[in-house]
Enzyme design. Structure first.
Site, short mmCIF file in Angstrom:
data_model
loop_
_atom_site.label_atom_id
_atom_site.label_comp_id
_atom_site.label_asym_id
_atom_site.label_seq_id
_atom_site.Cartn_x
_atom_site.Cartn_y
_atom_site.Cartn_z
N GLU A 77 4.77 -52.02 2.21
CA GLU A 77 5.67 -51.34 1.27
C GLU A 77 6.98 -50.90 1.91
O GLU A 77 7.05 -49.83 2.51
CB GLU A 77 4.96 -50.11 0.65
N LYS B 220 4.64 -54.60 -1.63
CA LYS B 220 4.94 -53.54 -2.61
C LYS B 220 6.41 -53.15 -2.48
O LYS B 220 6.75 -52.26 -1.69
CB LYS B 220 4.02 -52.34 -2.38
N SER C 76 6.92 -47.55 -8.63
CA SER C 76 7.76 -47.14 -9.77
C SER C 76 8.95 -46.31 -9.32
O SER C 76 9.99 -46.31 -10.00
CB SER C 76 6.94 -46.43 -10.85
N GLY C 77 8.84 -45.59 -8.23
CA GLY C 77 9.98 -44.99 -7.56
C GLY C 77 10.82 -43.99 -8.34
O GLY C 77 11.98 -43.78 -8.00
N ARG D 62 3.57 -42.36 -10.00
CA ARG D 62 4.05 -41.50 -11.09
C ARG D 62 4.01 -42.20 -12.45
O ARG D 62 3.63 -41.60 -13.45
CB ARG D 62 5.47 -41.02 -10.77
N SER E 149 1.92 -51.28 -8.76
CA SER E 149 1.17 -50.35 -7.92
C SER E 149 1.84 -49.00 -8.11
O SER E 149 2.48 -48.47 -7.21
CB SER E 149 1.21 -50.78 -6.45
P1 13P Z 1 5.53 -44.29 -7.31
O1 13P Z 1 5.11 -45.40 -8.23
O2 13P Z 1 5.41 -42.93 -7.93
O3 13P Z 1 6.86 -44.55 -6.67
O4 13P Z 1 4.46 -44.24 -6.14
C1 13P Z 1 4.02 -45.42 -5.62
C2 13P Z 1 3.68 -45.23 -4.20
O5 13P Z 1 2.57 -45.46 -3.78
C3 13P Z 1 4.75 -44.81 -3.28
O6 13P Z 1 4.33 -44.98 -1.97
#
Ligand code: 13P
Length: 339
Positions: A177, A219, A261-262, A292, A289
């Site tokens: 990621e 990711k 989703s960030g 939030r 993945s």
């Molecule tokens: P978000 O989808 O909330 O960004 O979290 C995903 C995640 O695992 C961040 O490391």
């Protein structure tokens, strides 16, 4: 190299539109989520919340994997059943976040490098015993006037590859990621450039460090306007730019790409994923993945009250189903209202 078929594990996680629930919030991060609903951050409350999600009947149709925090991987449900067993009961793969977080990068005041490599081989051996099928390591790349530096991108790419190879050695699929943050007022073109620079460095390191691309999941962030940009690009533009970047940078040997989703809203994250999958033939499974964007409604519906468990589960199941539909390119905005 590994005693397990990592490609088969990775493909199963993203099979037929399934995706990943990122429920690996550290104790500090889950506090922020609980603060929003006025719930105290105790071990029991963290257990109750996650137990609610994992007991959601039928979510395994839409969810192929769940990423856990160390505490959760070891935790038992109220009735004594290990939470990992609840997850497996739905034919979902348990995963584990293994990084120790983004720490200040020496010599680069505004940037970070993700730590956690020391002792990681031994930790992987234990996580395998505890039942983890896959792992996650998150690198953070921030956009600013003069950042990211090549130094920051390279340091993070190197650590991601070190982690990924150790994970494969342990028979665990690494989720790789590299997150380019949405924070800032930059435009989509800047996000695209930084995302490509980052993915280019990451895949170079994965290759140099002998990571088998067939046995990873990527990711990434989507290519998207900064959160505070004056004019934010629309859904079709985000989808087209993201697919273009991935085609440029991600070898087709990679079985699946699962977006974070960030900070996007729940529906925004779903709409973007759907638009990409509607664009047609892609060499990898393109799925989710989300942390939030899968949990916001469920957290609110639950609000820490046992009488709300069914409502929380309904909210979670709905989001999971919407994203599953999007990963198949079969989502439509009306499906949100129908619920
Ligand atoms: P978000 O989808 O909330 O960004 O979290 C995903 C995640 O695992 C961040 O490391």
């Amino acid at each position: 190299m590994s005693d397990r078929d990592l490609n088969a594990i990775a493909r199963k996680i993203v099979a037929d539109g399934r995706g990943v629930l990122a429920a690996d919030e550290s104790t500090g991060t889950i506090k922020k989520r609980f603060d929003q609903i006025g719930v105290e951050n105790t071990e029991d409350n963290r257990r109750d919340y996650r137990e609610m999600l994992f007991r959601t009947e039928g979510h395994g149709t839409y969810t192929g994997g769940i990423i856990l925090y160390d505490e959760t991987l070891r935790q038992k449900a109220k009735d004594g059943t290990p939470l990992v067993d609840l997850i497996r009961a739905e034919d979902v793969a348990p995963g584990i976040k293994v990084d120790m977080g983004a720490k200040p990068l020496a010599g680069a005041p505004e940037e970070t490098v993700t730590e956690g490599l020391d002792g990681l081989r031994e930790r992987f051996a234990e996580y395998r015993e505890l039942g983890a099928d896959f792992a996650k390591w998150r690198a953070v790349i921030k956009i600013g006037a003069d950042i990211p530096s090549a130094y920051c991108i390279d340091a993070n790419a190197h650590a991601l590859a070190r982690y990924a190879k150790l994970s494969q050695e342990a028979g665990i699929v690494p989720i790789v990621e590299p997150e380019v943050l949405m924070d800032g007022d930059h435009d989509l073109a800047r996000c695209q450039q930084v995302t490509e620079d980052t993915l280019d460095a990451v895949f170079n390191e994965l290759y140099r460090q002998r990571v088998e691309l067939e046995g990873i999941l990527l990711k990434p962030n989507m290519v998207i306007s900064g959160q505070d940009a004056g004019q934010r690009a629309d859904v079709q533009t985000v989808a087209a730019a993201t697919v273009q970047t991935l085609k440029r940078c991600v070898p087709s040997a990679v079985p699946g790409i699962v977006f974070l989703s960030g900070g996007q809203s729940e529906e925004e994250a779903t709409a973007h994923l759907d638009a990409m999958n509607k664009m047609g033939s892609l060499p990898w499974a393109l799925s989710f993945s989300y942390g939030r964007a899968l949990q916001q409604s469920a957290l609110k519906a639950w609000s820490g009250k046992s009488e709300n468990v069914a409502a929380g589960q309904r909210a979670y199941l709905h989001r999971a189903k919407m994203n599953w539909a999007a990963a198949r390119g079969e989502w439509a905005a009306e499906m949100e209202k129908a619920a």
